[in-house]
Design a protein around this motif. Structure first.
Motif, PDB file in Angstrom:
ATOM      1  N   ALA A 142       0.830  -1.131  -0.194  1.00 12.39           N
ATOM      2  CA  ALA A 142       0.025   0.232  -0.067  1.00 12.39           C
ATOM      3  C   ALA A 142       0.966   1.337  -0.039  1.00 12.39           C
ATOM      4  CB  ALA A 142      -0.942  -0.128   1.061  1.00 12.39           C
ATOM      5  N   LEU A 143       0.369   2.274  -0.783  1.00 15.72           N
ATOM      6  CA  LEU A 143       0.944   3.620  -0.548  1.00 15.72           C
ATOM      7  C   LEU A 143      -0.139   4.759  -0.103  1.00 15.72           C
ATOM      8  CD1 LEU A 143       2.193   2.107  -3.452  1.00 15.72           C
ATOM      9  CD2 LEU A 143       3.839   3.841  -3.049  1.00 15.72           C
ATOM     10  N   PHE A 144       0.484   5.673   0.290  1.00 18.51           N
ATOM     11  CA  PHE A 144      -0.374   6.704   0.722  1.00 18.51           C
ATOM     12  C   PHE A 144       0.023   8.169   0.373  1.00 18.51           C
ATOM     13  CE2 PHE A 144       2.506   6.628   4.325  1.00 18.51           C
ATOM     14  CZ  PHE A 144       2.825   7.700   4.642  1.00 18.51           C
ATOM     15  N   GLY A 145      -0.816   9.167   0.065  1.00 15.83           N
ATOM     16  CA  GLY A 145      -0.507  10.387  -0.187  1.00 15.83           C
ATOM     17  C   GLY A 145      -0.973  11.448   0.555  1.00 15.83           C
ATOM     18  N   ILE A 146      -0.453  12.437   1.026  1.00 16.20           N
ATOM     19  CA  ILE A 146      -1.213  13.597   1.844  1.00 16.20           C
ATOM     20  C   ILE A 146      -1.449  14.871   0.996  1.00 16.20           C
ATOM     21  CG2 ILE A 146      -0.827  15.015   3.969  1.00 16.20           C
ATOM     22  CD1 ILE A 146       1.016  12.865   5.088  1.00 16.20           C
ATOM     23  N   PHE A 147      -2.552  15.075   0.889  1.00 14.17           N
ATOM     24  CA  PHE A 147      -3.146  16.167   0.041  1.00 14.17           C
ATOM     25  C   PHE A 147      -3.613  17.562   0.854  1.00 14.17           C
ATOM     26  CE2 PHE A 147      -3.233  12.144  -1.962  1.00 14.17           C
ATOM     27  CZ  PHE A 147      -2.994  12.317  -3.288  1.00 14.17           C
ATOM     28  N   LYS A 148      -3.401  18.482   0.286  1.00 14.48           N
ATOM     29  CA  LYS A 148      -4.040  19.668   0.874  1.00 14.48           C
ATOM     30  C   LYS A 148      -5.587  19.657   0.423  1.00 14.48           C
ATOM     31  CE  LYS A 148      -0.241  23.009   1.192  1.00 14.48           C
ATOM     32  NZ  LYS A 148       0.323  24.274   0.695  1.00 14.48           N
ATOM     33  N   GLU A 149      -5.788  19.352  -0.843  1.00 15.39           N
ATOM     34  CA  GLU A 149      -7.166  19.212  -1.186  1.00 15.39           C
ATOM     35  C   GLU A 149      -7.640  17.804  -1.412  1.00 15.39           C
ATOM     36  OE1 GLU A 149      -9.225  22.285  -1.895  1.00 15.39           O
ATOM     37  OE2 GLU A 149      -7.357  23.359  -1.337  1.00 15.39           O
ATOM     38  N   GLU A 150      -8.897  17.564  -1.377  1.00 15.85           N
ATOM     39  CA  GLU A 150      -9.376  16.060  -1.494  1.00 15.85           C
ATOM     40  C   GLU A 150      -9.100  15.484  -2.801  1.00 15.85           C
ATOM     41  OE1 GLU A 150     -13.285  13.382  -0.585  1.00 15.85           O
ATOM     42  OE2 GLU A 150     -13.515  15.548  -0.414  1.00 15.85           O
TER      43      GLU A 150
END
Length: 168
Positions: A142-150
């Protein structure tokens, strides 16, 4: 389940005791008792709360991509060559999220990405979709990203993968 049993039967065993029980189930299970940002040591059962991280992540979104690729934990550990980081991750995460990209790394990524280049591609796609930080979770896949916008187009971008988005 531990939290549910404690609540249902009014055991009042407390967070520390629930974390000890959870650690007996799995190395990093203690974290899920409070599900709050924490710095883990030992085998993942010794937790130091990191409230500054909650502050830094407030208002951000996390997008998770779980592709069909299966990475054997045993195999992942046989190829890892842990390195002493220039800066401890505990110190890195006290900085704004936008600064993590170059300094907060996962030692599993290099060998796993060499074996499964599609995982490296997913990480790059997360950045192209606007992630301010992206990483493989643990030993993969699994990979994840952190975003300012959805990130509304994760499921469209990664059609052959399970995707999930949540506000932090």
């Amino acid at each position: 389940m531990i939290k549910l049993l404690d609540e249902r039967f009014r055991l009042n065993i407390g967070i520390a005791e629930m974390e000890r029980y959870a650690a007996r189930l799995g190395a990093d299970c203690a974290f899920f008792i409070t599900s709050e940002p924490a710095f883990a040591t030992g085998i993942g059962e010794q937790l130091v709360p990191m409230s500054i991280v909650r502050h830094h992540l407030s208002g951000y979104f996390v997008g998770i991509v779980k592709p069909k690729v299966v990475v054997s934990t045993r195999e992942a550990f046989t190829h890892i060559h842990p390195q002493q980081p220039a800066k401890c991750c505990k110190d890195i995460v006290t900085q704004p999220v936008e600064t993590w990209r170059e300094t907060l790394t996962n030692d599993f990524e290099t060998p796993i990405f060499a074996q499964y280049p599609e995982l490296a591609d997913i990480k790059q796609q997360l950045y192209r979709l606007g992630a301010v930080y992206a990483q493989m979770s643990g030993s993969g896949s699994a990979l994840f990203g952190i975003f300012k916008e959805e990130p509304r187009i994760l499921s469209e971008t990664f059609q052959n993968s399970f995707t999930f988005t949540a506000k932090l």
